[in-house]
Motif scaffolding. Structure first.
Motif, PDB file in Angstrom:
ATOM      1  N   LEU A 346       0.768  -1.267  -0.007  1.00  0.00           N
ATOM      2  CA  LEU A 346      -0.068  -0.051   0.045  1.00  0.00           C
ATOM      3  C   LEU A 346       0.783   1.162  -0.108  1.00  0.00           C
ATOM      4  CD1 LEU A 346      -2.996  -0.875   2.447  1.00  0.00           C
ATOM      5  CD2 LEU A 346      -3.087  -0.780  -0.068  1.00  0.00           C
ATOM      6  N   GLU A 347       2.053   1.057   0.483  1.00  0.00           N
ATOM      7  CA  GLU A 347       2.900   2.614   0.401  1.00  0.00           C
ATOM      8  C   GLU A 347       3.332   2.825  -1.021  1.00  0.00           C
ATOM      9  OE1 GLU A 347       4.030   4.288   3.008  1.00  0.00           O
ATOM     10  OE2 GLU A 347       2.614   2.939   4.111  1.00  0.00           O
ATOM     11  N   THR A 348       3.180   1.947  -1.998  1.00  0.00           N
ATOM     12  CA  THR A 348       3.290   2.034  -3.190  1.00  0.00           C
ATOM     13  C   THR A 348       2.170   1.925  -4.189  1.00  0.00           C
ATOM     14  OG1 THR A 348       5.537   1.190  -2.754  1.00  0.00           O
ATOM     15  CG2 THR A 348       5.320   1.912  -5.086  1.00  0.00           C
ATOM     16  N   PRO A 349       1.419   3.025  -4.117  1.00  0.00           N
ATOM     17  CA  PRO A 349      -0.100   3.113  -4.835  1.00  0.00           C
ATOM     18  C   PRO A 349      -0.224   2.230  -6.180  1.00  0.00           C
ATOM     19  CG  PRO A 349       0.332   4.919  -3.449  1.00  0.00           C
ATOM     20  CD  PRO A 349       1.465   4.431  -3.741  1.00  0.00           C
ATOM     21  N   LEU A 350       0.722   2.636  -7.125  1.00  0.00           N
ATOM     22  CA  LEU A 350       0.794   2.336  -8.278  1.00  0.00           C
ATOM     23  C   LEU A 350       0.855   0.813  -8.369  1.00  0.00           C
ATOM     24  CD1 LEU A 350       2.531   5.385  -9.634  1.00  0.00           C
ATOM     25  CD2 LEU A 350       0.424   4.627 -10.478  1.00  0.00           C
ATOM     26  N   LEU A 351       1.793   0.297  -7.638  1.00  0.00           N
ATOM     27  CA  LEU A 351       2.066  -1.240  -7.307  1.00  0.00           C
ATOM     28  C   LEU A 351       0.845  -1.815  -6.835  1.00  0.00           C
ATOM     29  CD1 LEU A 351       6.004  -1.105  -7.165  1.00  0.00           C
ATOM     30  CD2 LEU A 351       4.429  -1.429  -9.232  1.00  0.00           C
ATOM     31  N   ALA A 352       0.383  -1.072  -5.980  1.00  0.00           N
ATOM     32  CA  ALA A 352      -0.668  -1.754  -5.250  1.00  0.00           C
ATOM     33  C   ALA A 352      -2.042  -2.104  -5.998  1.00  0.00           C
ATOM     34  CB  ALA A 352      -1.207  -1.093  -4.037  1.00  0.00           C
ATOM     35  N   ILE A 353      -2.399  -1.072  -6.802  1.00  0.00           N
ATOM     36  CA  ILE A 353      -3.484  -1.038  -7.697  1.00  0.00           C
ATOM     37  C   ILE A 353      -3.366  -2.162  -8.826  1.00  0.00           C
ATOM     38  CG2 ILE A 353      -2.745   0.704  -9.560  1.00  0.00           C
ATOM     39  CD1 ILE A 353      -6.196   0.411  -7.574  1.00  0.00           C
ATOM     40  N   GLU A 354      -2.023  -2.608  -9.132  1.00  0.00           N
ATOM     41  CA  GLU A 354      -1.989  -3.678 -10.001  1.00  0.00           C
ATOM     42  C   GLU A 354      -1.884  -4.860  -9.519  1.00  0.00           C
ATOM     43  OE1 GLU A 354      -0.598  -5.648 -13.732  1.00  0.00           O
ATOM     44  OE2 GLU A 354      -1.401  -3.297 -13.149  1.00  0.00           O
ATOM     45  N   VAL A 405     -10.722  -7.767  -1.635  1.00  0.00           N
ATOM     46  CA  VAL A 405     -10.153  -7.012  -2.458  1.00  0.00           C
ATOM     47  C   VAL A 405     -10.875  -5.422  -1.964  1.00  0.00           C
ATOM     48  CG1 VAL A 405     -10.794  -5.959  -5.197  1.00  0.00           C
ATOM     49  CG2 VAL A 405      -9.947  -8.299  -4.699  1.00  0.00           C
ATOM     50  N   THR A 406     -12.139  -5.420  -1.656  1.00  0.00           N
ATOM     51  CA  THR A 406     -12.708  -4.318  -1.205  1.00  0.00           C
ATOM     52  C   THR A 406     -11.891  -3.613  -0.069  1.00  0.00           C
ATOM     53  OG1 THR A 406     -14.984  -4.956  -1.944  1.00  0.00           O
ATOM     54  CG2 THR A 406     -14.719  -3.050  -0.437  1.00  0.00           C
ATOM     55  N   GLU A 407     -11.570  -4.361   0.835  1.00  0.00           N
ATOM     56  CA  GLU A 407     -10.738  -4.113   2.273  1.00  0.00           C
ATOM     57  C   GLU A 407      -9.428  -3.330   1.554  1.00  0.00           C
ATOM     58  OE1 GLU A 407      -8.911  -5.842   6.056  1.00  0.00           O
ATOM     59  OE2 GLU A 407      -9.844  -7.182   4.808  1.00  0.00           O
ATOM     60  N   PHE A 408      -8.784  -3.948   0.597  1.00  0.00           N
ATOM     61  CA  PHE A 408      -7.619  -3.544   0.395  1.00  0.00           C
ATOM     62  C   PHE A 408      -7.585  -2.304  -0.581  1.00  0.00           C
ATOM     63  CE2 PHE A 408      -3.873  -3.679  -2.938  1.00  0.00           C
ATOM     64  CZ  PHE A 408      -2.931  -3.830  -2.120  1.00  0.00           C
ATOM     65  N   VAL A 409      -8.771  -2.145  -1.478  1.00  0.00           N
ATOM     66  CA  VAL A 409      -8.752  -1.020  -2.186  1.00  0.00           C
ATOM     67  C   VAL A 409      -8.985   0.059  -1.381  1.00  0.00           C
ATOM     68  CG1 VAL A 409      -9.793  -0.030  -4.084  1.00  0.00           C
ATOM     69  CG2 VAL A 409      -9.008  -2.170  -4.485  1.00  0.00           C
ATOM     70  N   GLY A 411      -8.361   0.843   1.557  1.00  0.00           N
ATOM     71  CA  GLY A 411      -7.306   1.018   2.197  1.00  0.00           C
ATOM     72  C   GLY A 411      -6.394   1.698   1.537  1.00  0.00           C
ATOM     73  N   LEU A 412      -6.361   1.556   0.441  1.00  0.00           N
ATOM     74  CA  LEU A 412      -5.574   2.271  -0.770  1.00  0.00           C
ATOM     75  C   LEU A 412      -5.994   3.644  -0.838  1.00  0.00           C
ATOM     76  CD1 LEU A 412      -2.900   2.242  -2.695  1.00  0.00           C
ATOM     77  CD2 LEU A 412      -4.468   1.310  -4.327  1.00  0.00           C
ATOM     78  N   LEU A 413      -7.242   3.642  -1.097  1.00  0.00           N
ATOM     79  CA  LEU A 413      -8.104   5.068  -1.241  1.00  0.00           C
ATOM     80  C   LEU A 413      -7.834   6.125   0.162  1.00  0.00           C
ATOM     81  CD1 LEU A 413     -11.288   4.117  -2.920  1.00  0.00           C
ATOM     82  CD2 LEU A 413      -9.661   5.805  -3.818  1.00  0.00           C
ATOM     83  N   ALA A 414      -7.754   5.555   1.247  1.00  0.00           N
ATOM     84  CA  ALA A 414      -7.609   6.192   2.302  1.00  0.00           C
ATOM     85  C   ALA A 414      -6.427   6.894   2.472  1.00  0.00           C
ATOM     86  CB  ALA A 414      -7.703   5.162   3.671  1.00  0.00           C
ATOM     87  N   GLY A 415      -5.186   6.436   1.726  1.00  0.00           N
ATOM     88  CA  GLY A 415      -4.098   7.288   1.474  1.00  0.00           C
ATOM     89  C   GLY A 415      -3.915   8.200   0.643  1.00  0.00           C
ATOM     90  N   GLU A 423      -9.334   7.164  -9.321  1.00  0.00           N
ATOM     91  CA  GLU A 423     -10.316   6.613 -10.236  1.00  0.00           C
ATOM     92  C   GLU A 423     -10.298   5.224 -10.558  1.00  0.00           C
ATOM     93  OE1 GLU A 423     -13.530   7.074 -12.738  1.00  0.00           O
ATOM     94  OE2 GLU A 423     -12.903   8.507 -11.074  1.00  0.00           O
ATOM     95  N   GLU A 424      -8.948   4.844 -10.750  1.00  0.00           N
ATOM     96  CA  GLU A 424      -9.031   3.257 -11.149  1.00  0.00           C
ATOM     97  C   GLU A 424      -9.437   2.278  -9.866  1.00  0.00           C
ATOM     98  OE1 GLU A 424      -5.749   0.135 -12.863  1.00  0.00           O
ATOM     99  OE2 GLU A 424      -5.306   2.321 -12.620  1.00  0.00           O
ATOM    100  N   CYS A 425      -9.300   2.817  -8.525  1.00  0.00           N
ATOM    101  CA  CYS A 425      -9.562   2.135  -7.454  1.00  0.00           C
ATOM    102  C   CYS A 425     -11.087   2.034  -7.494  1.00  0.00           C
ATOM    103  CB  CYS A 425      -9.110   2.886  -6.040  1.00  0.00           C
ATOM    104  SG  CYS A 425      -7.659   2.678  -5.552  1.00  0.00           S
TER     105      CYS A 425
END
Length: 556
Positions: A346-354, A405-409, A411-415, A423-425
C-alpha cells in the motif's frame, strides 16, 4: 546547530518523498508494466530493480515491495533476489543527484515548482512540479545541514568527538561502518544518512575515507526495513529479506578488507576523469570546504554496489538453494487469506493497484469456469453432487475475494493517492462487484435445475439444447470482455456490441418459442417458471459483463 541539522534533515527527507511520489505518478504505468515483466533471468531482474529504485528513490521501498510480492506469491525467490541486487545499485542515484552543482538554486527551484504545483490544472504537470519541488527541497535541506555542520568546526569538543571516527585503520573502518549502520537503522532511511554524511564531509568535519566507511555501513543498516517487513510473512518472504542481509553484509565484509586500495582507486579514477583532487579545499567566505567529496562519495557507493552485484550474480542460484535449505518451509498453509494481496504494497499505490487488478482478473477466470461447470451439470443424466458443491464453493470463494479486494482498495483510497489511482480504485471496486454478481446468477441457474430434479422434473430435451446454446453465447461474451479487461482494450464495447445484441435477440426468440409451447399445453408450470427464470438469469449475466466493459470505456 541541532535545530538547523534537524530542520535541514526534515526538509531533505520531505524532498526525497515528494520527488519519489512525483516520479511514481508520472512513470506509474511504465513502472507497473516493468514489475509485471520480471522473469527468472537474473540480469533482467537486476535491471528492473535498478530502474524501479531510480523511480521510487528508495531501495527500502523497493525491497519492502519485493518482500510483499514474494509473500503474496506474485514473485519467485530467484526473481526477488535479482531485483534486490538491482535496488542496491539504483539507490546510489541519490548521491549522483547531489553531485549536481545547484545547491544555492534549491530554494528558488522549490518556489517556482510550488507555483506550478498549486496552480496547474493538469495532473501530469502537477506531478512534474512535485518532482521539481522535491529536488529543490533536497538541495535546500542539504544547504541547511551544511550550514549546521560548519558550526561543528567552531566547537572543539564536537570536533574532537568526530575525530575519534577515522577510517585510517581496519578497525577504524569497521567502527565507522557500524556508526553508519546504526544511524541508518535508527532513521530508517539510507538517504538521510547519506545527506548527513555529505554535509559533514563537505564541511571538512570528517575525511573522505571516513565518509566512505559510513556509506558502507548504510548498506547494512538499510536491510532492517525489509527484515521488519518480513515479520509474520511467509517463508519465501523471509528468505528474500535474509538474502538482502547476506548480500549487503558479505559485500561490506570483502570491501573492508581492501578498503585502502579501494579508496585510492576511486580517488585516482576521479582525478583522471575530472582532473580534480577529492581532498582539495575550496574557500567559501573564508572557510575551507571540500565540495569534490560529493562526487567521490557517490562514486564509492555506486562502484561498490555494482562490483558486489557482479560478484554475487554467478552464485545467485546456490545462495537461493542454501536459503531454502536453511529456512525450511512450514508444514501448514501459511496464507490465511484467499487473495495474494499484501498491505505492505500500500505504500506504493501504483504497484498496489496492479496487485488488486490481478486478483480481479482471477475473479473473472473463476466466473468463466463456473459457466462451464453449469453446462456440465445441466446435461448430466444424474445430479453430480461433487461438481455442484464445487460450483457453490467457488461462489463463496468469490464472495470472500470481493471482500478482501474491497478492504485492500479501500485502504489504498484512504492514503494520499493521485486522482488517476483513485479513479482506478473506484472502477476496480465496481468490476469486483460485477464479477461477484455474475457468480451469484450462475449459482441461481444451477438451483433452478436442481429444484426441478428434486420435484421429479427436468428441462425438456429441446430446452436443454436451447439453454446450452445460450450458455455458450454468454460464455463467449464474458470471455471476450474479460480478455479485453486483461489487455486493457478500451474499444471493447464496440467490438462486443454485436455479440451482446445476439444474446438479447436469442433470449427474446427463446421466450417466444416457449410461449408457443405453453399454448400447446405440453410443459408443466414448474418447468415453465424455471425456464423463464433461467433466461432472465442469463440476460443478467450478460448485463453484468457489459458493465465490466463499460468500466474500460470509462478508464479511457
Amino acid at each position: 546547530m541541532i535545530f538547523e541539522l534537524v530542520g535541514g534533515l526534515g526538509i531533505f527527507l520531505l524532498g526525497m518523498k515528494n520527488m519519489s511520489d512525483g516520479m511514481q505518478a508520472v512513470a506509474g504505468n511504465s513502472l507497473r508494466r516493468l514489475i509485471g515483466a520480471v522473469t527468472n533471468h537474473r540480469l533482467f531482474a537486476t535491471f528492473v530493480g535498478v530502474l524501479v529504485t531510480c523511480v521510487v528513490q528508495s531501495s527500502s521501498i523497493t525491497t519492502v515491495m519485493v518482500v510483499g510480492f514474494v509473500n503474496s506469491g506474485v514473485m519467485q525467490l530467484t526473481q526477488a533476489a535479482g531485483v534486490i541486487m538491482g535496488a542496491n545499485i539504483g539507490t546510489t542515484i541519490t548521491g549522483w543527484i547531489l553531485v549536481l552543482k545547484i545547491g544555492k538554486y534549491g530554494l528558488p527551484l522549490l518556489g517556482v515548482a510550488a507555483f506550478g504545483y498549486l496552480f496547474s490544472r493538469s495532473d501530469r504537470w502537477r506531478y512534474w512540479a512535485m518532482f521539481a519541488m522535491g529536488i529543490g527541497m533536497i538541495f535546500f535541506g542539504l544547504e541547511v545541514m551544511k550550514d549546521a555542520c560548519s558550526i561543528i568546526k567552531e566547537i572543539p569538543d564536537f570536533e574532537a568527538w568526530f575525530a575519534k571516527f577515522n577510517a585510517d585503520t581496519y578497525w577504524g573502518v569497521m567502527k565507522c561502518a557500524l556508526v553508519g549502520c546504526v544511524l541508518t537503522t535508527m532513521v530508517q532511511s539510507s538517504s538521510a544518512t547519506l545527506g548527513i554524511t555529505i554535509s559533514l564531509a563537505t564541511q571538512g568535519v570528517i575525511s573522505y575515507p571516513t565518509a566512505a566507511a559510513l556509506i558502507l555501513g548504510e548498506n547494512i543498516g538499510t536491510t532492517i526495513t525489509a527484515l521488519l517487513a518480513s515479520l509474520g510473512a511467509t517463508t519465501n518472504a523471509r528468505r528474500a529479506s535474509y538474502f538482502h542481509v547476506i548480500f549487503n553484509l558479505m559485500g561490506v565484509m570483502w570491501i573492508t578488507c581492501i578498503f585502502g586500495w579501494y579508496i585510492d582507486f576511486i580517488q585516482r579514477m576521479l582525478l583522471n576523469i575530472n582532473g580534480v583532487d577529492v581532498n582539495s579545499a575550496v574557500m567559501v567566505n573564508g572557510v575551507a570546504t571540500y565540495p569534490h567529496t560529493v562526487a567521490a562519495i557517490a562514486a564509492t557507493h555506486t562502484v561498490f554496489n555494482v562490483a558486489n552485484t557482479l560478484l554475487f550474480m554467478p552464485f545467485l542460484n546456490p545462495i537461493v538453494r542454501l536459503l531454502e535449505r536453511v529456512v525450511p518451509s512450514r508444514g501448514f498453509k501459511e496464507k490465511p487469506r484467499l487473495t495474494d494481496l499484501d498491505i505492505r504494497i500500500l505504500e506504493t499505490p501504483l504497484l498496489a493497484i496492479e496487485q488488486s487488478r490481478k486478483e480481479i482478473l482471477k475473479m473473472g477466470d473463476g466466473c468463466q469456469k463456473m459457466l462451464v461447470w453449469l453446462l456440465e451439470l445441466m446435461h448430466a443424466d444424474e445430479p453430480d453432487k461433487k461438481l455442484g458443491d464445487r460450483l457453490k464453493q467457488r461462489e463463496r470463494v468469490l464472495d470472500s475475494v470481493q471482500d478482501e479486494v474491497t478492504e485492500f482498495v479501500t485502504g489504498l483510497l484512504a492514503g494520499n493517492v493521485s486522482h488517476a489511482v483513485a479513479e482506478e480504485c473506484r472502477l476496480q471496486l465496481r468490476v469486483a462487484d460485477e464479477y461477484e454478481s455474475i457468480s451469484d446468477y450462475v449459482v441461481d441457474l444451477d438451483k433452478f435445475d436442481r429444484k426441478l430434479r428434486r420435484d421429479g422434473f427436468r428441462f425438456t430435451e429441446s430446452q436443454r439444447v436451447d439453454l446450452g446454446h445460450l450458455n455458450q453465447s454468454v460464455r463467449d461474451y464474458v470471455e471476450a470482455v474479460h480478455d479485453a479487461l486483461r489487455s486493457e482494450n478500451h474499444n471493447v464495447l464496440n467490438s462486443t456490441e454485436a455479440s451482446s445484441k445476439r444474446i438479447r435477440d436469442e433470449v427474446k426468440s427463446l421466450r417466444r418459442k416457449h410461449l408457443e409451447e405453453l399454448s400447446a399445453g405440453t410443459i408443466p408450470p414448474v418447468v415453465s417458471v424455471a425456464f423463464m427464470a433461467s433466461l432472465n438469469a442469463y440476460i443478467r449475466v450478460r448485463d453484468h459483463a457489459r458493465n465490466v466493459a463499460e468500466t474500460l470505456v470509462t478508464e479511457k
